[in-house]
Design a protein around this motif. Structure first.
Motif, PDB file in Angstrom:
ATOM      1  N   ARG A 107       0.822  -1.201   0.000  1.00 17.88           N
ATOM      2  CA  ARG A 107       0.000   0.000   0.000  1.00 17.88           C
ATOM      3  C   ARG A 107       0.857   1.253   0.000  1.00 17.88           C
ATOM      4  N   LEU A 108       1.968   1.210   0.729  1.00 13.56           N
ATOM      5  CA  LEU A 108       2.857   2.367   0.793  1.00 13.56           C
ATOM      6  C   LEU A 108       3.505   2.651  -0.557  1.00 13.56           C
ATOM      7  N   PHE A 109       3.924   1.573  -1.265  1.00 18.87           N
ATOM      8  CA  PHE A 109       4.644   1.739  -2.534  1.00 18.87           C
ATOM      9  C   PHE A 109       3.785   1.403  -3.750  1.00 18.87           C
ATOM     10  N   GLY A 111       2.098   1.221  -7.039  1.00 17.25           N
ATOM     11  CA  GLY A 111       2.313   1.926  -8.292  1.00 17.25           C
ATOM     12  C   GLY A 111       3.668   2.580  -8.428  1.00 17.25           C
ATOM     13  N   MET A 112       4.487   2.565  -7.361  1.00 17.33           N
ATOM     14  CA  MET A 112       5.796   3.227  -7.378  1.00 17.33           C
ATOM     15  C   MET A 112       6.940   2.243  -7.593  1.00 17.33           C
ATOM     16  N   VAL A 113       6.671   0.962  -7.391  1.00 22.00           N
ATOM     17  CA  VAL A 113       7.707  -0.066  -7.439  1.00 22.00           C
ATOM     18  C   VAL A 113       7.307  -1.120  -8.464  1.00 22.00           C
ATOM     19  N   SER A 114       8.271  -1.608  -9.245  1.00 16.91           N
ATOM     20  CA  SER A 114       8.024  -2.665 -10.222  1.00 16.91           C
ATOM     21  C   SER A 114       8.427  -4.011  -9.636  1.00 16.91           C
ATOM     22  N   VAL A 115       7.608  -5.036  -9.862  1.00 17.09           N
ATOM     23  CA  VAL A 115       7.869  -6.366  -9.316  1.00 17.09           C
ATOM     24  C   VAL A 115       7.613  -7.423 -10.378  1.00 17.09           C
ATOM     25  N   LEU A 116       8.224  -8.602 -10.164  1.00 15.94           N
ATOM     26  CA  LEU A 116       7.866  -9.802 -10.914  1.00 15.94           C
ATOM     27  C   LEU A 116       6.797 -10.512 -10.088  1.00 15.94           C
ATOM     28  N   PRO A 117       5.520 -10.469 -10.502  1.00 17.04           N
ATOM     29  CA  PRO A 117       4.441 -11.034  -9.679  1.00 17.04           C
ATOM     30  C   PRO A 117       4.689 -12.512  -9.370  1.00 17.04           C
ATOM     31  N   PRO A 118       4.360 -12.948  -8.150  1.00 17.93           N
ATOM     32  CA  PRO A 118       4.623 -14.340  -7.749  1.00 17.93           C
ATOM     33  C   PRO A 118       3.977 -15.386  -8.634  1.00 17.93           C
ATOM     34  N   THR A 334      17.660 -13.163 -14.729  1.00 15.14           N
ATOM     35  CA  THR A 334      16.793 -12.018 -14.975  1.00 15.14           C
ATOM     36  C   THR A 334      15.836 -11.790 -13.817  1.00 15.14           C
ATOM     37  N   ALA A 335      15.258 -12.873 -13.271  1.00 16.20           N
ATOM     38  CA  ALA A 335      14.334 -12.750 -12.145  1.00 16.20           C
ATOM     39  C   ALA A 335      15.034 -12.145 -10.925  1.00 16.20           C
ATOM     40  N   ASP A 336      16.268 -12.555 -10.680  1.00 21.34           N
ATOM     41  CA  ASP A 336      17.011 -11.992  -9.549  1.00 21.34           C
ATOM     42  C   ASP A 336      17.349 -10.519  -9.780  1.00 21.34           C
ATOM     43  N   GLN A 337      17.639 -10.141 -11.023  1.00 19.20           N
ATOM     44  CA  GLN A 337      17.905  -8.738 -11.329  1.00 19.20           C
ATOM     45  C   GLN A 337      16.672  -7.878 -11.091  1.00 19.20           C
ATOM     46  N   ILE A 338      15.503  -8.394 -11.472  1.00 22.67           N
ATOM     47  CA  ILE A 338      14.256  -7.669 -11.211  1.00 22.67           C
ATOM     48  C   ILE A 338      14.031  -7.519  -9.717  1.00 22.67           C
ATOM     49  N   ALA A 339      14.349  -8.572  -8.949  1.00 19.50           N
ATOM     50  CA  ALA A 339      14.184  -8.524  -7.491  1.00 19.50           C
ATOM     51  C   ALA A 339      15.096  -7.461  -6.874  1.00 19.50           C
ATOM     52  N   VAL A 340      16.319  -7.350  -7.361  1.00 23.99           N
ATOM     53  CA  VAL A 340      17.237  -6.327  -6.855  1.00 23.99           C
ATOM     54  C   VAL A 340      16.704  -4.938  -7.195  1.00 23.99           C
ATOM     55  N   ASP A 341      16.146  -4.768  -8.389  1.00 22.57           N
ATOM     56  CA  ASP A 341      15.545  -3.481  -8.752  1.00 22.57           C
ATOM     57  C   ASP A 341      14.392  -3.135  -7.814  1.00 22.57           C
ATOM     58  N   THR A 342      13.585  -4.136  -7.462  1.00 23.96           N
ATOM     59  CA  THR A 342      12.484  -3.920  -6.523  1.00 23.96           C
ATOM     60  C   THR A 342      13.011  -3.462  -5.166  1.00 23.96           C
ATOM     61  N   PHE A 343      14.089  -4.083  -4.722  1.00 24.57           N
ATOM     62  CA  PHE A 343      14.720  -3.716  -3.450  1.00 24.57           C
ATOM     63  C   PHE A 343      15.176  -2.257  -3.473  1.00 24.57           C
ATOM     64  N   VAL A 344      15.807  -1.846  -4.551  1.00 18.54           N
ATOM     65  CA  VAL A 344      16.307  -0.471  -4.662  1.00 18.54           C
ATOM     66  C   VAL A 344      15.152   0.523  -4.739  1.00 18.54           C
ATOM     67  N   GLN A 345      14.144   0.213  -5.562  1.00 18.36           N
ATOM     68  CA  GLN A 345      13.017   1.129  -5.737  1.00 18.36           C
ATOM     69  C   GLN A 345      12.205   1.313  -4.457  1.00 18.36           C
ATOM     70  N   SER A 346      12.229   0.310  -3.576  1.00 18.80           N
ATOM     71  CA  SER A 346      11.473   0.398  -2.318  1.00 18.80           C
ATOM     72  C   SER A 346      12.329   0.955  -1.179  1.00 18.80           C
ATOM     73  N   GLY A 348      15.032  -0.066   0.035  1.00 16.64           N
ATOM     74  CA  GLY A 348      15.596  -1.093   0.902  1.00 16.64           C
ATOM     75  C   GLY A 348      14.618  -1.720   1.855  1.00 16.64           C
ATOM     76  N   LEU A 349      13.333  -1.349   1.781  1.00 18.36           N
ATOM     77  CA  LEU A 349      12.332  -1.913   2.694  1.00 18.36           C
ATOM     78  C   LEU A 349      11.670  -3.159   2.124  1.00 18.36           C
ATOM     79  N   GLY A 350      11.707  -3.328   0.797  1.00 20.22           N
ATOM     80  CA  GLY A 350      11.061  -4.460   0.166  1.00 20.22           C
ATOM     81  C   GLY A 350       9.626  -4.169  -0.193  1.00 20.22           C
ATOM     82  N   ALA A 351       9.044  -5.049  -0.993  1.00 22.68           N
ATOM     83  CA  ALA A 351       7.669  -4.878  -1.450  1.00 22.68           C
ATOM     84  C   ALA A 351       6.677  -5.691  -0.640  1.00 22.68           C
ATOM     85  N   GLY A 352       7.150  -6.459   0.345  1.00 24.12           N
ATOM     86  CA  GLY A 352       6.277  -7.299   1.150  1.00 24.12           C
ATOM     87  C   GLY A 352       6.211  -8.719   0.627  1.00 24.12           C
ATOM     88  N   VAL A 353       6.176  -9.690   1.528  1.00 18.63           N
ATOM     89  CA  VAL A 353       6.093 -11.082   1.100  1.00 18.63           C
ATOM     90  C   VAL A 353       4.789 -11.287   0.337  1.00 18.63           C
TER      91      VAL A 353
END
Length: 449
Positions: A107-109, A111-118, A334-346, A348-353
């Motif tokens: 909710r905090l992020f 639309g602001m953070v890009s993720v690879l949906p589970p 590629t999936a791990d690179q997307i995950a690192v981008d998510t970490f940076v965009q958030s 360092g807090l993460g997008a939530g499990v």
């Protein structure tokens, strides 16, 4: 709701578990190997899905735990011995950070953070804006389940109602049953015998792929979703029995299953486990390192020889040397690179499990629970290792290398935290030193009396 063919077996497990904490531990250790099974199916998110048996047995474990706490509360104060260790505090911190992040960060992020949906495959390359979903709640539930499993083991072991020796027997039985299913699976593929999919793969929402072969050879997945999940569990068993407990005969079935699984994780994980074990253990066990090491090397040499003779070395070539240049390897990177981008965009807090997925556990931690959760988890594992490595007992080695087998597999390839077997070992690891100290206090009291 749909009842499955696994339900009768689960009901037997539940009836046995009702007998007490030791019985609950026994059936949970065995049920932890039936990852692709479930006693019943529910419609969740538009698909049929069920709860793994080890998690479905948790209410019985909680009943025993609450009963034990009630009896402890009524006991005279001088007889109460319950210690909250720093390791338990780190487990609490990791769980709280994970659950809070799953509820707040999407909710905090949003639309602001890009993720690879589970729910997207690793090879999809799909990147979507972050938004809250029901998967956040589901994965938070699994975090709480993992916490509960480790906490119950921690409590029961500290109070002396379960032992590592009994756990060793139960977990070996569960692993041996799974290996037996795996061997039958290979035989059934060659001979046309029926495979009991409605029992072993009763969780159809996450069932095994219908055809898992390589170079015409059936890949062993046994009671798991696919070979990499098998590899994680059997790396735990090899670590616990071969390297930790130095029980070669009991550990060899799991080495065999790893070698015939045709899983890259099995081979890389086995090498990593040998290296870690040699670095951590050789200084205090000396020549005792050589027997398990030579046995493992001999098994690997035999597997390579068979590959060269029957498959012209193609198995080793595809699964090891060409792994990272293959389509699967590139998808994972590629999936791990997307995950690192998510970490940076958030920040360092993460997008939530439940919001993002990756190929490896570390990338998943960074993308979901962020830096606070990752630090808490690494501190938990590090604190357990620092305590157990100083204990020369066979019990400490069994717990230490069983846990490390699972953790190494996590960090190499498996991003899923919902692995009850690993959390059972973590529960024992949080408690083993305090339990030894309590036993010493009891012996001192007897002597003084």
């Amino acid at each position: 709701m749909l009842l499955t063919d696994f339900l009768p077996a689960f009901l037997v497990m539940a009836l046995v578990a009702l007998r007490g904490p030791r019985a609950w531990l026994a059936v949970t250790a065995i049920a932890a190997f039936f990852q692709a099974a479930t006693p019943l199916l529910l419609g969740v998110g538009g698909r049929a899905a069920g709860l793994a048996p080890a998690y479905a047995l948790l209410p019985i474990g909680l009943w025993h735990g609450l009963g034990l706490l009630f009896r402890m509360g009524r006991a005279p104060e001088r007889t109460r011995q319950f210690a909250i260790t720093g390791r338990f505090g780190l487990l609490v911190l990791f769980t709280v950070v994970g659950v809070f992040g799953a509820l707040a960060y999407p909710r905090l992020f949003q639309g602001m953070v890009s993720v690879l949906p589970p729910r997207e495959g690793l090879d999809s390359g799909v990147v979507a804006p972050l938004r809250p979903t029901g998967t956040n709640y589901i994965q938070s539930f699994y975090l709480v389940c993992n916490f509960t499993i480790a906490t119950l083991v921690y409590l029961f072991h500290q109070q002396g109602v379960i032992t590592i020796e009994s756990f060793r027997r139960f977990v070996w039985i569960g692993g041996a049953v799974s290996v037996t299913f795996g061997c039958y699976q290979l035989l059934a593929h060659l001979t046309g015998l029926p495979w009991p999919a409605s029992f072993v793969n009763s969780n159809i929402g996450v069932a095994q792929l219908p055809e898992q072969t390589m170079l015409g050879v059936r890949r062993m997945s046994a009671t798991f979703l696919e070979p990499s999940m098998l590899s994680l569990h059997f790396l735990v068993m090899v670590g616990a029995f071969v390297f930790g407990g130095r029980r070669l005969l009991q550990g060899m079935p799991f080495v065999f299953a790893l070698l015939v699984s045709t899983s890259s994780l099995a081979y890389f994980g086995l090498v990593a486990l040998v290296i870690v074990w040699s670095l951590l253990d050789s200084w205090r066990t000396g020549a005792r390192v050589m027997r398990p090491l030579l046995a493992t090397i001999a098994c690997c040499a035999l597997a390579i020889t068979i590959d060269q003779y029957f498959f012209d070395g193609q198995m080793v070539e595809r699964l090891i040397f060409d792994k990272f240049s293959s389509g699967s390897g590139l998808s994972r990177i590629t999936a791990d690179q997307i995950a690192v981008d998510t970490f940076v965009q958030s920040w360092g807090l993460g997008a939530g499990v439940g919001s993002a997925r990756a190929s490896s556990f570390l990338a998943t931690l960074l993308a979901t629970v962020g830096l606070p959760g990752t630090v808490a988890f690494l501190a938990l594992i590090g604190s357990i290792v620092s305590v157990l490595i100083r204990d020369a007992s066979e019990e400490a080695g069994f717990v230490l290398y069983g846990m490390l087998g699972g953790v190494l597999a996590w960090f190499l390839s498996v991003p899923d935290m919902a692995m009850p077997l690993v959390w059972l070992f973590i529960g024992f690891g949080m408690q083993i030193r305090a339990d030894r100290a309590a036993a010493d206090r009891v012996r001192m009291t007897v002597v003084h009396a």
